[in-house]
Design a protein around this motif. Sequence first.
Motif, PDB file in Angstrom:
ATOM      1  N   GLN A  20      62.723  13.526  -5.301  1.00  0.00           N
ATOM      2  CA  GLN A  20      61.400  13.580  -5.014  1.00  0.00           C
ATOM      3  C   GLN A  20      60.788  14.670  -4.201  1.00  0.00           C
ATOM      4  OE1 GLN A  20      60.389   9.630  -3.350  1.00  0.00           O
ATOM      5  NE2 GLN A  20      61.082   8.618  -4.987  1.00  0.00           N
ATOM      6  N   GLN A  70      68.625   7.411  -1.257  1.00  0.00           N
ATOM      7  CA  GLN A  70      68.588   8.467  -0.738  1.00  0.00           C
ATOM      8  C   GLN A  70      68.634   9.580  -1.878  1.00  0.00           C
ATOM      9  OE1 GLN A  70      67.552   7.893   2.239  1.00  0.00           O
ATOM     10  NE2 GLN A  70      69.048   9.287   3.278  1.00  0.00           N
ATOM     11  N   TRP A 117      61.639  13.609   5.905  1.00  0.00           N
ATOM     12  CA  TRP A 117      61.473  13.011   4.620  1.00  0.00           C
ATOM     13  C   TRP A 117      62.592  11.905   4.110  1.00  0.00           C
ATOM     14  CZ3 TRP A 117      57.976  11.533   1.202  1.00  0.00           C
ATOM     15  CH2 TRP A 117      58.414  11.286  -0.203  1.00  0.00           C
ATOM     16  N   ARG A 126      65.203  10.004  -3.188  1.00  0.00           N
ATOM     17  CA  ARG A 126      64.322  10.642  -2.125  1.00  0.00           C
ATOM     18  C   ARG A 126      64.572  12.174  -2.274  1.00  0.00           C
ATOM     19  NH1 ARG A 126      61.134   7.659   0.515  1.00  0.00           N
ATOM     20  NH2 ARG A 126      60.541   9.320   2.008  1.00  0.00           N
TER      21      ARG A 126
END
Length: 294
Positions: free
Chosen positions: A88, A82, A70, A85
């Motif tokens: 997420q 980063q 991912w 993410r």
Amino acid sequence: MTPFAELCALQRRLSQPQVRDLAWTLSAPPLLVADDTRHPLVASDWAAHPERLADWLRQQDAAPAELTAWLAQGSDRRLGRQYERLWQFALDRAPGVRLLAANLPLREGERTLGELDLLVADDEGIHHLELAVKFYLGEGVPAAPRWLGPGGEDQLARKLAHLRERQLPLSSTPLARADLAARDIAPPRAAFWMGGYLFQPLDAALPWPAGALPSAQPPLWCERSRLPDGPWEVLPKGHWLAPAVASTPCLPLPEGEPIWPQLLVRRDDRGDETARLFLVPPGWPLQPAAKAAS
């Protein structure tokens, strides 16, 4: 505050660097708290049962391939990207939370007017959340301190103003409301969450920003001539989030003055980070004219 403060010690016991960063992202305190800050997982089942989040993080540590894949998507390796993410990844798997959208662009014709970092649904409603991870160094005099990014141009006060005057109001604009209604998403409440570190000057502490949550031993910054006894190592930027451990690939501290701020760490005999410090060039922060001439 974070609902997972008791999990901070877990970071050092995880073997995978990406999972340590994930644990830090979810459990570290924010730079500051205010009426418009909200932990993205505050209404999740994990918040009610932090031990379940600890178990999930250990599972990721034992089998990190999904998280690694991912984070490897795309070419943007900036630390802020980063950080987004990591959030997420967790929100998409958190019990009691639905990640409705991430990095949702708002367009008028061919023009992009902005982007919503997160749209999240939980038992408390629909939320538009803006994320940031920042490293600010306190500079100036006690009566008028400034909190600057390592480059000297980014400022905490300016970032907060941009969040509150530009980013958070985006979700309440007619364009956003129409876009969300077309996706069958109710009007959200807007808030932000900012992780990172605040660095005090070595010689004289400055008043903290409003809402800050300072640690008992805050990280510091100084010039080379004032550097406390080490040993100090350079922490590569890709490893600035979670505290360093024995396996963190730190670099030897070069001789001479740095030409750009360097983040240093001091580690104990086990390799665990015990302190971090920004080493700055002489005269930091340089003025734009001085930078251009250098």
